[in-house]
Design an enzyme around this catalytic site. Structure first.
Site, PDB file in Angstrom:
ATOM      1  N   TYR A 170       0.775  -1.248   0.000  1.00 56.97           N
ATOM      2  CA  TYR A 170       0.000   0.000   0.000  1.00 56.97           C
ATOM      3  C   TYR A 170       0.810   1.305   0.000  1.00 56.97           C
ATOM      4  O   TYR A 170       0.492   2.217  -0.769  1.00 56.97           O
ATOM      5  CB  TYR A 170      -0.969   0.038   1.186  1.00 56.97           C
ATOM      6  CG  TYR A 170      -1.984  -1.088   1.243  1.00 56.97           C
ATOM      7  CD1 TYR A 170      -2.262  -1.893   0.138  1.00 56.97           C
ATOM      8  CD2 TYR A 170      -2.665  -1.331   2.423  1.00 56.97           C
ATOM      9  CE1 TYR A 170      -3.184  -2.920   0.221  1.00 56.97           C
ATOM     10  CE2 TYR A 170      -3.611  -2.355   2.506  1.00 56.97           C
ATOM     11  CZ  TYR A 170      -3.855  -3.156   1.401  1.00 56.97           C
ATOM     12  OH  TYR A 170      -4.770  -4.156   1.486  1.00 56.97           O
ATOM     13  N   GLU A 204      -1.913  13.554  -8.590  1.00 56.38           N
ATOM     14  CA  GLU A 204      -1.089  14.746  -8.862  1.00 56.38           C
ATOM     15  C   GLU A 204       0.330  14.324  -9.261  1.00 56.38           C
ATOM     16  O   GLU A 204       0.966  14.927 -10.124  1.00 56.38           O
ATOM     17  CB  GLU A 204      -1.009  15.637  -7.620  1.00 56.38           C
ATOM     18  CG  GLU A 204      -2.344  16.201  -7.171  1.00 56.38           C
ATOM     19  CD  GLU A 204      -3.056  15.298  -6.163  1.00 56.38           C
ATOM     20  OE1 GLU A 204      -2.956  14.055  -6.280  1.00 56.38           O
ATOM     21  OE2 GLU A 204      -3.738  15.843  -5.287  1.00 56.38           O
TER      22      GLU A 204
END
Ligand code: THU
Length: 128
Positions: free
Chosen positions: A47, A54
């Site tokens: 994870y 962005e």
């Protein structure tokens, strides 16, 4: 004015790879030269190694040979007025100025515009 950025971020968000959070995000950057670079969030099984929309957009911009951001737009499918995370604020600050507009959205378009300086005051900068 930011309609083209919104469309680019929405199309990017549709390409997100977010099988763990199920939280699609899209971002679009307009450069000073007038080009648009978009990105989605990309998650992986480890994870913490995934990254934000962005950041993908910044990668596309740099690979296109551009390093000057004029305008930014962020869109999250499940949250209105989603702002860039702290790490992405620092990454955007690398290529933008404190005056650079950052557009925050809901499902229909831009609902709020803030300067990067307002979002990220006292940014880390080795020159100050
Ligand atoms: N995310 C972004 O893409 N941009 C942000 O500024 C905040 C968070 C992504 C990362 C992760 O894939 C998902 O949103 C949930 O945190």
């Amino acid at each position: 004015m930011a309609e083209d950025l919104f469309k680019a971020a929405k199309a990017a968000m549709a390409k997100c790879h977010a099988p763990y959070s199920h939280y699609p995000v899209g971002a679009a950057i307009r450069t000073k030269a007038g080009n648009i670079h978009a990105g989605c969030n990309i998650e992986i099984a480890s994870y913490p190694e995934g990254w934000c929309a962005e950041t993908t957009a910044i990668g596309h911009m740099v690979m296109a040979g551009e390093v000057e951001i004029a305008e930014v737009l962020v869109l999250a499918q499940k949250r209105a007025k989603a702002t860039p995370c702290g790490g992405c604020r620092q990454r955007l600050a690398e290529f933008a100025s404190t005056e650079t507009p950052v557009h925050l959205c809901d499902a229909d378009g831009v609902v709020k515009t803030m300067s990067l300086g307002a979002l990220f005051p006292a940014a880390f900068d080795m020159e100050t």
